[in-house]
Design an enzyme around this catalytic site. Structure first.
Site, PDB file in Angstrom:
ATOM      1  N   GLY A   1       0.854  -1.283   0.046  1.00  0.00           N
ATOM      2  CA  GLY A   1       0.159  -0.050   0.138  1.00  0.00           C
ATOM      3  C   GLY A   1       0.863   1.400  -0.062  1.00  0.00           C
ATOM      4  O   GLY A   1       2.104   1.308  -0.319  1.00  0.00           O
ATOM      5  N   ASN A   2       0.436   2.398   0.262  1.00  0.00           N
ATOM      6  CA  ASN A   2       0.972   3.565   0.371  1.00  0.00           C
ATOM      7  C   ASN A   2       0.260   4.441   1.297  1.00  0.00           C
ATOM      8  O   ASN A   2      -0.581   4.091   2.144  1.00  0.00           O
ATOM      9  CB  ASN A   2       1.025   4.314  -0.985  1.00  0.00           C
ATOM     10  CG  ASN A   2      -0.331   4.567  -1.618  1.00  0.00           C
ATOM     11  OD1 ASN A   2      -1.015   5.604  -0.972  1.00  0.00           O
ATOM     12  ND2 ASN A   2      -0.823   4.038  -2.519  1.00  0.00           N
ATOM     13  N   ARG A   3       1.200   5.761   1.750  1.00  0.00           N
ATOM     14  CA  ARG A   3       0.700   6.423   2.803  1.00  0.00           C
ATOM     15  C   ARG A   3      -0.398   7.450   2.549  1.00  0.00           C
ATOM     16  O   ARG A   3      -0.800   8.205   3.331  1.00  0.00           O
ATOM     17  CB  ARG A   3       1.918   7.285   3.257  1.00  0.00           C
ATOM     18  CG  ARG A   3       2.931   6.220   3.924  1.00  0.00           C
ATOM     19  CD  ARG A   3       4.190   7.224   4.405  1.00  0.00           C
ATOM     20  NE  ARG A   3       4.992   7.682   3.343  1.00  0.00           N
ATOM     21  CZ  ARG A   3       4.939   8.915   3.090  1.00  0.00           C
ATOM     22  NH1 ARG A   3       4.214   9.814   3.694  1.00  0.00           N
ATOM     23  NH2 ARG A   3       5.641   9.440   1.859  1.00  0.00           N
TER      24      ARG A   3
ATOM     25  N   ALA B   1      -3.906   7.575  -4.830  1.00  0.00           N
ATOM     26  CA  ALA B   1      -2.416   6.913  -5.156  1.00  0.00           C
ATOM     27  C   ALA B   1      -2.752   5.606  -5.436  1.00  0.00           C
ATOM     28  O   ALA B   1      -3.119   4.760  -4.448  1.00  0.00           O
ATOM     29  CB  ALA B   1      -1.614   7.212  -3.912  1.00  0.00           C
TER      30      ALA B   1
END
Ligand code: PMT
Length: 422
Positions: free
Chosen positions: A214-216, A281
């Site tokens: 995943g991402n932030r 994102a």
């Protein structure tokens, strides 16, 4: 780009001042509003009068300042009700933590809260307080309550605070507050009738039932864009990835936590949409196969094969003309912002791309502010300073509306050529 600010000339603006050291900035705010032609009335809480005298504001506005909830005006009318009913907009700056709590609770114990409660004019609050007070869950809950009432919040800035510490809580600059007030008048309704789809947050690509890639992304940028569109009259669908902020009220929310789910949701809503803004994102890669049971430690290393996810916005970019919405992408770049943003604009078939920096000294991800550069096919269109994400969103909509309207302006029938006079 031309600044599409709403005219304040002749607008009746009530400025409410509460008891904070930042009350001195309300003096500049009142002066700026008056310079732009607004008729400014000032209301003060008793604590505010300890910091700045009513005489200061009365001298600037040439109008009586209301600092007593029981006061009557010259015609023996209740002064706070008169102001509440006549106001085109109310701005409370600075708004202390205590004042926010009173507004959220619907209290009317002083002239400022009484006007806010009695009026149906749009209300802007610009908080100022110590960082600990601002980040306290009680204050954040009060802010959410006020947003739920439809009030605008001009987020406090990071900087030196009265305590001597540095942190978030400094009153926004008067210029920024005036910009928000002007937008109340300029933009109300300029997206009326448009179907807008906004994606926000990050995707999570499962490795097994408990792990993911995943991402932030917090969702703050996309949520600000959705909120601004809602407030300007659009019918908004928010395609929400994984977000750390709640989705705004008054928009349809479709949850989409993986790239595949987001693709499905975006493609489903894109064909009926006028504008699509992809602030999400989206993970570019996903594990080839997600294990259905939790992967155990095997004593050695683990290799995960990744496959490329479909490029969602590029797929929408390939839709036939006439069905394809106006397309706005974001480019999150750690290096070569301009070159990468321009090639994404071209390769994905976008109308606009918003470039922002990630992973460096300033990181757009998770931040309440953003510093963006916007590109169109003809090159750089705007390079804005660091701004709260809501203001980035407003400026972006200004640009989108301008371009969308030009692209969809009804074609003028060609005039028949006149025969030349002899
Ligand atoms: O959510 P915040 O914490 O507020 O942070 C905001 C943000 C930094 C995430 C946001 O401003 C932002 O830049 N979003 C886009 C992040 C991104 O995926 O950028 P990209 O350069 O990898 O992708 C370019 C564009 O293609 C984006 O519009 C993206 O949504 C889209 N994309 C990407 C991959 C993919 N498989 N499908 C896509 O549609």
């Amino acid at each position: 780009m031309t600044e599409d600010r709403g005219s304040l000339a002749g607008r009746r603006v009530v400025v409410g001042v509460s008891g904070s050291i930042a009350a001195y900035k309300a003096v500049s705010l009142v002066r700026l509003l008056a310079e732009r032609g607004a008729i400014v009335d000032v209301a003060m809480t008793p604590a505010a009068t300890e910091f700045v005298t009513p005489l200061t504001f009365a001298s600037l506005t040439h109008r009586r300042v209301v600092d007593d909830v029981m006061a009557l005006d010259a015609d023996s009318q209740i002064a706070h009700v008169e102001l509440a009913e006549g106001a085109d907009a109310i701005v409370i700056a600075p708004a202390t933590a205590n004042l926010l709590a009173e507004l959220a609770a619907g209290n009317a114990g002083n002239a400022v809260t009484a006007i806010a409660l009695a009026s149906r004019a749009p209300l802007v609050v610009a908080p100022a307080m110590d960082a600990g007070m601002w980040t306290h869950p009680a204050t954040q809950r009060n802010i959410e309550t006020l947003r739920g009432f439809g009030h605008r919040v001009v987020e406090p800035e990071v900087g030196a605070l009265a305590s001597g510490l540095t942190g978030v809580g400094r009153l926004a600059e008067p210029d920024s507050i005036v910009e928000v007030v002007e937008r109340l008048f300029a933009r109300a309704g300029d997206l009326e009738g448009l179907q807008v789809v906004v994606s926000a947050g990050g995707t999570r690509e499962p490795i097994d039932p408990v792990r993911f890639i995943g991402n932030r992304s917090s969702g703050k940028m996309g949520v600000a864009i959705a909120e601004a569109a809602r407030d300007r009259g659009a019918s908004v669908t928010l395609i929400a990835g994984v977000m750390s902020v709640p989705p705004p009220r008054g928009v349809s929310v479709v949850d989409a936590s993986t790239a595949a789910a987001m693709r499905q949701a975006v493609l489903r809503s894109a064909s009926g949409a006028d504008v699509l803004v992809m602030a999400a994102a989206v993970a570019d890669f996903a594990p080839k196969r997600a294990s259905s049971s939790k992967i155990k430690r095997g004593g050695g290393d683990l290799q995960i094969d990744l496959v490329a996810n479909p490029d969602i916005i590029a797929e929408v970019g390939e839709m036939a003309d006439g069905t394809r919405p106006f397309l706005v992408g974001f480019a999150a770049e750690s290096d070569e912002l301009e070159a990468n943003a321009r090639s994404k604009l071209r390769d994905k078939g976008l109308d606009l791309i918003v470039g922002n920096k990630v992973g460096g000294p300033f990181d757009a991800i998770g931040s309440d502010e953003n510093k963006v550069i916007v590109f169109g096919a003809e090159g750089e269109l705007s390079d804005w300073p660091m701004l709260p994400k809501r203001q980035v969103a407003e400026r972006l909509w200004d640009l989108i509306v301008d371009r969308y309207r030009k692209a969809h302006a009804p074609e003028r029938p060609e005039r028949p050529a006149r025969s030349r006079r002899r």
